[in-house]
Design an enzyme around this catalytic site. Structure first.
Site, PDB file in Angstrom:
ATOM      1  N   ASP A  13       0.867  -1.174   0.000  1.00 12.70           N
ATOM      2  CA  ASP A  13       0.000   0.000   0.000  1.00 12.70           C
ATOM      3  C   ASP A  13       0.904   1.223   0.000  1.00 12.70           C
ATOM      4  O   ASP A  13       2.115   1.123   0.226  1.00 12.70           O
ATOM      5  CB  ASP A  13      -0.881  -0.004   1.261  1.00 12.70           C
ATOM      6  CG  ASP A  13      -1.759   1.238   1.360  1.00 12.70           C
ATOM      7  OD1 ASP A  13      -2.405   1.596   0.360  1.00 12.70           O
ATOM      8  OD2 ASP A  13      -1.793   1.880   2.427  1.00 12.70           O
ATOM      9  N   TYR A  34      -0.382   8.670  -2.187  1.00 10.22           N
ATOM     10  CA  TYR A  34      -0.385   8.413  -3.625  1.00 10.22           C
ATOM     11  C   TYR A  34      -1.556   9.152  -4.306  1.00 10.22           C
ATOM     12  O   TYR A  34      -1.493   9.472  -5.475  1.00 10.22           O
ATOM     13  CB  TYR A  34      -0.541   6.911  -3.884  1.00 10.22           C
ATOM     14  CG  TYR A  34       0.726   6.086  -3.750  1.00 10.22           C
ATOM     15  CD1 TYR A  34       1.922   6.625  -3.274  1.00 10.22           C
ATOM     16  CD2 TYR A  34       0.715   4.740  -4.107  1.00 10.22           C
ATOM     17  CE1 TYR A  34       3.068   5.845  -3.156  1.00 10.22           C
ATOM     18  CE2 TYR A  34       1.863   3.952  -4.002  1.00 10.22           C
ATOM     19  CZ  TYR A  34       3.034   4.502  -3.531  1.00 10.22           C
ATOM     20  OH  TYR A  34       4.160   3.724  -3.429  1.00 10.22           O
ATOM     21  N   CYS A  90      -3.708  -0.999  -2.200  1.00  9.36           N
ATOM     22  CA  CYS A  90      -4.006   0.430  -2.333  1.00  9.36           C
ATOM     23  C   CYS A  90      -4.893   0.661  -3.556  1.00  9.36           C
ATOM     24  O   CYS A  90      -4.575   0.198  -4.660  1.00  9.36           O
ATOM     25  CB  CYS A  90      -2.673   1.166  -2.509  1.00  9.36           C
ATOM     26  SG  CYS A  90      -2.807   2.927  -2.775  1.00  9.36           S
ATOM     27  N   ASN A  91      -5.980   1.386  -3.357  1.00  7.65           N
ATOM     28  CA  ASN A  91      -6.890   1.668  -4.482  1.00  7.65           C
ATOM     29  C   ASN A  91      -6.207   2.530  -5.529  1.00  7.65           C
ATOM     30  O   ASN A  91      -6.324   2.281  -6.730  1.00  7.65           O
ATOM     31  CB  ASN A  91      -8.144   2.377  -3.970  1.00  7.65           C
ATOM     32  CG  ASN A  91      -8.988   1.471  -3.103  1.00  7.65           C
ATOM     33  OD1 ASN A  91      -9.919   0.844  -3.572  1.00  7.65           O
ATOM     34  ND2 ASN A  91      -8.668   1.394  -1.819  1.00  7.65           N
ATOM     35  N   CYS A 139     -11.129   3.439  -0.727  1.00  6.46           N
ATOM     36  CA  CYS A 139      -9.837   3.883  -0.197  1.00  6.46           C
ATOM     37  C   CYS A 139      -9.544   3.001   1.013  1.00  6.46           C
ATOM     38  O   CYS A 139     -10.447   2.705   1.803  1.00  6.46           O
ATOM     39  CB  CYS A 139      -9.909   5.358   0.210  1.00  6.46           C
ATOM     40  SG  CYS A 139      -8.432   5.929   1.081  1.00  6.46           S
ATOM     41  N   THR A 140      -8.287   2.581   1.129  1.00  2.00           N
ATOM     42  CA  THR A 140      -7.914   1.644   2.196  1.00  2.00           C
ATOM     43  C   THR A 140      -8.317   2.109   3.594  1.00  2.00           C
ATOM     44  O   THR A 140      -8.593   1.298   4.469  1.00  2.00           O
ATOM     45  CB  THR A 140      -6.389   1.456   2.212  1.00  2.00           C
ATOM     46  OG1 THR A 140      -5.773   2.746   2.122  1.00  2.00           O
ATOM     47  CG2 THR A 140      -5.938   0.591   1.067  1.00  2.00           C
ATOM     48  N   HIS A 141      -8.314   3.434   3.789  1.00  2.00           N
ATOM     49  CA  HIS A 141      -8.569   3.963   5.128  1.00  2.00           C
ATOM     50  C   HIS A 141     -10.060   3.996   5.483  1.00  2.00           C
ATOM     51  O   HIS A 141     -10.408   4.074   6.657  1.00  2.00           O
ATOM     52  CB  HIS A 141      -8.039   5.394   5.239  1.00  2.00           C
ATOM     53  CG  HIS A 141      -6.552   5.510   5.120  1.00  2.00           C
ATOM     54  ND1 HIS A 141      -5.860   5.102   4.007  1.00  2.00           N
ATOM     55  CD2 HIS A 141      -5.631   5.993   5.992  1.00  2.00           C
ATOM     56  CE1 HIS A 141      -4.569   5.335   4.193  1.00  2.00           C
ATOM     57  NE2 HIS A 141      -4.408   5.882   5.383  1.00  2.00           N
TER      58      HIS A 141
HETATM   59  N1  DGL Z   1      -3.995   3.878   0.190  1.00  2.00           N
HETATM   60  C1  DGL Z   1      -4.598   4.908  -0.620  1.00  2.00           C
HETATM   61  C2  DGL Z   1      -5.796   4.344  -1.383  1.00  2.00           C
HETATM   62  O1  DGL Z   1      -6.369   3.332  -1.040  1.00  2.00           O
HETATM   63  C3  DGL Z   1      -5.013   6.095   0.200  1.00  2.00           C
HETATM   64  C4  DGL Z   1      -3.858   6.908   0.734  1.00  2.00           C
HETATM   65  C5  DGL Z   1      -3.029   7.617  -0.316  1.00  2.00           C
HETATM   66  O2  DGL Z   1      -3.518   8.537  -0.979  1.00  2.00           O
HETATM   67  O3  DGL Z   1      -1.880   7.243  -0.447  1.00  2.00           O
HETATM   68  O4  DGL Z   1      -6.175   4.910  -2.364  1.00  2.00           O
END
Ligand code: DGL
Length: 441
Positions: free
Chosen positions: A83, A132, A175-176, A299-301
């Site tokens: 991620d 990201y 990670c999405n 989104c992972t969070h």
């Molecule tokens: N892990 C990212 C996602 O799932 C969210 C955090 C990021 O922007 O890096 O898109």
């Protein structure tokens, strides 16, 4: 990208009609076209990463792997999960909790034993280079693609900053945003390297999850994700393959950081979500959108604040305008379903490993491994902020082309290395992962 190449080709074609064009001149133009194609190809992060790894089959430089590790039986290798940071630990938790099959027969039906009980995971969070989700907004999509390929090379390889790690038999893109911008690159790279490594991403899995759990829901789908994931349109594309339901996207630039406890975000999480959802509904209403009955946590969070997200939609549904009407009472359906791609990613991985007959065969007591990236102050020109993280200007000012650079290095992640707020989140909301992280010290 293809513009100048096509222009050269078109010019060559036009000139080839002219009687005064000699064969030599035509050949020169054709050569120029081919040369431009090669130049373009070598600029591309995918081509750079493929070439770099092929040039170092001993895995002896950063961002490379030992080619020989991928010959023979891979079944007892661990599964790699990455991620942009620690958000992907929600996906790791789902992998560790997944119990949808009988482990002895493989048949559908939970048996009380996690489906991946015999597997070992290697987790990597590229914390130094996150978020990201904001690279595309500053025109650094190609650099992001390079970061993603670098993550994959780290997982495939044996090197970390302080020693050795095992190679992996599968890559889970937790990670999405990384799935949106990197899935195709990763699959192409793995194919070009000739590796029998399985690649699974959260976006396709989330779309599949929506298709398999639609139940009675037939209304609009709201995809909640980073700004970058929304800009890529990865979810609308993936969803279009499995459903004709209307899809709208809600991109947040701050929510992921706020959930991680970023001190620069001072607005309470509940207020950020409420404001984001309010603005989203306002524009959806103005467009006459269909009633929304499904929320994709893209989104992972976001699974960590699933209740707050549900509450924000409920809040706006009940809001009354000055004229006494409830403007969102129809737009927000009375019953709403949430889809968490994490659980579906676990299922997609299980199906892929089963299909390829790559589940682990030898019982192991070795625990999971965790790594995290940190800035490398020794790297020439690296820009650091006061707190030691990469400065914003440096982080978002970089160009692709140097997949083996070490302005950030990957070190073992321990609970102490996590920011306090993140450690608290993992401890309270991701118990399986927390336990595994404790054992990895
Ligand atoms: N892990 C990212 C996602 O799932 C969210 C955090 C990021 O922007 O890096 O898109």
């Amino acid at each position: 990208m293809g513009g100048p190449v096509h222009a050269h080709a078109a010019r060559a074609a036009r000139l080839s009609d002219r009687s005064d064009l000699t064969m030599a001149a035509f050949l020169r133009l054709a050569l120029l076209c081919a040369f431009t194609v090669v130049l373009r190809a070598t600029d591309d992060p995918l081509a750079v990463a493929i070439g770099h790894a092929k040039a170092h089959p001993q895995g002896d430089v950063p961002a490379s792997f030992v080619a020989a590790d991928y010959r023979g039986d891979l079944r007892d290798l661990p599964i790699g999960v990455f991620d942009s940071g620690v958000g992907g630990l929600t996906v790791l938790e789902a992998l560790k909790a997944h119990d949808r099959h009988d482990n002895r027969t493989g048949k559908e039906g939970a048996d009380g034993v996690p489906d991946f009980a015999g597997e070992r995971f290697v987790y990597f969070g590229d914390q130094a280079n996150m978020p990201y989700g904001n690279y595309s907004a500053v025109g650094r999509t190609d650099f992001l693609r390079e970061l993603i390929l670098r993550d994959v090379l780290f997982l495939l390889g044996r090197r970390h900053a302080h020693g050795q790690k095992p190679p992996v038999k599968a890559i889970v893109i937790a990670c999405n945003t990384a799935t949106a911008y990197g899935l195709e690159d990763i699959r192409a790279a793995v194919k070009s390297w000739g590796l029998p490594v399985i690649v699974v991403g959260v976006v396709e899995a989330g779309a599949q999850g929506l298709a398999e759990t639609a139940g009675g829901a037939q209304g609009g789908v709201a995809v909640l994700a980073t700004v970058g994931t929304c800009a890529s349109n990865a979810y609308p594309r993936a969803l279009a393959k499995v459903t004709a339901r209307p899809v709208r996207q809600l991109g947040s630039a701050t929510l992921a950081a706020a959930i991680e406890g970023d001190p620069s975000v001072t607005t309470p999480i509940r207020d950020i979500i409420r404001a984001d959802v309010g603005a989203f509904l306002q524009s959806a209403a103005a467009d006459g959108a269909a009633p929304i009955d499904t929320l994709m946590l893209g989104c992972t969070h976001y699974p960590l604040v699933a209740d707050e997200i549900a509450a924000a939609f409920a809040y706006w549904r009940e809001q009354t305008a000055a004229d006494g009407r409830k403007p969102y009472a129809t737009l927000v359906a009375s019953e709403r379903k949430q889809v968490n791609p994490a659980a579906w990613t676990a299922e997609a991985l299980w199906r892929s490993l089963q299909g390829a007959k790559m589940m682990a065969v030898t019982p192991t007591s070795a625990g999971d491994l965790f790594y995290i990236s940190i800035p490398n102050p020794a790297w020439p020109g690296v820009g650091l902020a006061a707190d030691g993280s990469l400065s914003y200007e440096y982080k978002y000012g970089r160009q692709p082309g140097q997949v083996g650079r070490e302005d950030t290095i990957n070190v073992p992640m321990t609970p102490e290395k996590l920011p306090g707020a993140t450690a608290k989140l993992v401890r309270e909301k991701l118990p399986l992962t927390w336990r595994s992280l404790q054992m990895a010290r």
